[in-house]
Design a protein around this motif. Structure first.
Motif, mmCIF file in Angstrom:
data_model
loop_
_atom_site.group_PDB
_atom_site.id
_atom_site.type_symbol
_atom_site.label_atom_id
_atom_site.label_comp_id
_atom_site.label_asym_id
_atom_site.label_seq_id
_atom_site.Cartn_x
_atom_site.Cartn_y
_atom_site.Cartn_z
ATOM 1 N N UNK A 184 34.114 42.484 43.869
ATOM 2 C CA UNK A 184 34.680 43.621 44.595
ATOM 3 C C UNK A 184 33.945 43.860 45.907
ATOM 4 N N UNK A 185 32.635 43.743 45.866
ATOM 5 C CA UNK A 185 31.834 43.977 47.068
ATOM 6 C C UNK A 185 32.135 42.937 48.149
ATOM 7 N N UNK A 186 32.320 41.678 47.734
ATOM 8 C CA UNK A 186 32.539 40.594 48.695
ATOM 9 C C UNK A 186 34.017 40.263 48.906
ATOM 10 N N UNK A 187 34.901 40.910 48.138
ATOM 11 C CA UNK A 187 36.348 40.608 48.173
ATOM 12 C C UNK A 187 36.582 39.118 47.925
ATOM 13 N N UNK A 188 35.918 38.613 46.886
ATOM 14 C CA UNK A 188 35.966 37.189 46.571
ATOM 15 C C UNK A 188 36.925 36.899 45.424
ATOM 16 N N UNK A 189 37.955 36.103 45.698
ATOM 17 C CA UNK A 189 38.914 35.712 44.658
ATOM 18 C C UNK A 189 38.237 34.823 43.616
ATOM 19 N N UNK A 190 37.386 33.906 44.089
ATOM 20 C CA UNK A 190 36.728 32.965 43.186
ATOM 21 C C UNK A 190 35.798 33.699 42.214
ATOM 22 N N UNK A 191 35.031 34.649 42.725
ATOM 23 C CA UNK A 191 34.130 35.413 41.855
ATOM 24 C C UNK A 191 34.909 36.240 40.842
ATOM 25 N N UNK A 192 36.002 36.855 41.290
ATOM 26 C CA UNK A 192 36.829 37.659 40.377
ATOM 27 C C UNK A 192 37.396 36.773 39.265
ATOM 28 N N UNK A 193 37.856 35.585 39.642
ATOM 29 C CA UNK A 193 38.391 34.658 38.644
ATOM 30 C C UNK A 193 37.342 34.219 37.656
ATOM 31 N N UNK A 194 36.139 33.954 38.148
ATOM 32 C CA UNK A 194 35.068 33.529 37.248
ATOM 33 C C UNK A 194 34.667 34.669 36.311
ATOM 34 N N UNK A 195 34.701 35.907 36.817
ATOM 35 C CA UNK A 195 34.393 37.054 35.964
ATOM 36 C C UNK A 195 35.394 37.202 34.828
ATOM 37 N N UNK A 196 36.669 37.031 35.144
ATOM 38 C CA UNK A 196 37.703 37.111 34.108
ATOM 39 C C UNK A 196 37.592 35.943 33.137
ATOM 40 N N UNK A 208 45.040 34.694 39.308
ATOM 41 C CA UNK A 208 44.322 34.069 40.420
ATOM 42 C C UNK A 208 45.300 33.541 41.466
ATOM 43 N N UNK A 209 46.419 32.958 41.026
ATOM 44 C CA UNK A 209 47.418 32.459 41.965
ATOM 45 C C UNK A 209 47.994 33.590 42.807
ATOM 46 N N UNK A 210 48.291 34.719 42.171
ATOM 47 C CA UNK A 210 48.824 35.875 42.898
ATOM 48 C C UNK A 210 47.783 36.401 43.886
ATOM 49 N N UNK A 241 46.970 32.473 25.596
ATOM 50 C CA UNK A 241 47.698 33.405 26.455
ATOM 51 C C UNK A 241 46.794 33.992 27.527
ATOM 52 N N UNK A 242 45.562 34.307 27.154
ATOM 53 C CA UNK A 242 44.620 34.898 28.106
ATOM 54 C C UNK A 242 44.311 33.939 29.252
ATOM 55 N N UNK A 243 44.169 32.656 28.931
ATOM 56 C CA UNK A 243 43.893 31.664 29.971
ATOM 57 C C UNK A 243 45.065 31.550 30.943
ATOM 58 N N UNK A 244 46.276 31.562 30.427
ATOM 59 C CA UNK A 244 47.457 31.464 31.290
ATOM 60 C C UNK A 244 47.574 32.699 32.176
ATOM 61 N N UNK A 245 47.330 33.879 31.606
ATOM 62 C CA UNK A 245 47.360 35.112 32.386
ATOM 63 C C UNK A 245 46.310 35.069 33.497
ATOM 64 N N UNK A 246 45.133 34.538 33.167
ATOM 65 C CA UNK A 246 44.075 34.391 34.161
ATOM 66 C C UNK A 246 44.550 33.511 35.316
#
Length: 205
Positions: free
Chosen positions: A39-51, A93-95, A84-89
């Motif tokens: 959130x602090x860095x607005x990083x898509x990659x970090x958000x994806x790794x967190x999920x 990330x794509x969105x 299902x969780x992996x597919x949602x993840x």
């Protein structure tokens, strides 16, 4: 000698559980740190790794169930939920990736994210090796499989780490969202695999 076999197996089971508890603890702390950094860095990659870490926590819980012999009947449902969780993840990330590229949002440098991912990369490599050795000695396919998931988790941390470092050093902002595509591929592949494993479990029972 016959008395030593159950003792050795009990020791190995305890080691396997310890490895899973360490994985759970590490990922639990990591989820909070990585999401805050994302959130602090607005990083898509970090958000994806967190999920992804949340899903890894759930996968570790499934292994603990099996190693302790508790709730084995939930295995099929758990595997499908993981799938299902992996597919949602992957979809999330794509969105988010599309939104980032279309709006031109530039992720900031995340020193904390870089440090944690570097530590996670090393920690997951060691845990994966421990699970592979222990799972082999126990002849436990579940622990061996989860060990492979942990190894992939290390590779994911490495991929995201490369993206963050390239962004920090060279200002290649596109390296951050590009690194998240590795998680998309992994999420779809593992999601399909987990769903099929759940279906096979259903037919075998």
């Amino acid at each position: 000698m016959n008395l030593e076999v159950p003792l050795i197996k009990t020791t190995l089971l305890k080691r396997g559980l310890l490895l899973e508890y360490v994985t759970l603890g590490w990922n639990s702390v990591g989820v909070v740190l990585v999401i805050l950094a994302a959130f602090a860095a607005r990083s898509v990659a970090l958000a994806g790794f967190g999920l992804d870490s949340l899903i890894e926590i759930f996968a570790s819980v499934v292994v603990v169930w099996q190693l302790t012999g508790v709730d084995l009947k939930r295995e099929r449902m758990a595997l499908r939920l993981i799938g299902m969780a992996f597919v949602i993840l992957a979809v999330y990330i794509l969105v988010q990736l599309s939104y980032t590229l279309l709006t031109g949002i530039r992720p900031a440098t995340s020193i904390g994210g870089i440090a944690w991912l570097a530590a996670t990369f090393l920690a997951m490599l060691m845990l994966a090796r421990g699970k592979r050795v222990t799972g082999g000695q126990l002849n436990n396919e579940v622990l061996l499989t989860e060990g492979k998931v942990t190894l992939i988790d290390a590779y994911l941390a490495g991929a995201v780490l490369v993206g963050l470092v390239l962004n920090a050093i060279f200002g290649w902002w596109w390296a951050d969202p590009l690194a998240s595509l590795v998680i998309v591929y992994y999420g779809i592949r593992e999601g399909i695999h987990a769903w099929h494993e759940g279906s096979e479990t259903l037919t075998s029972k």
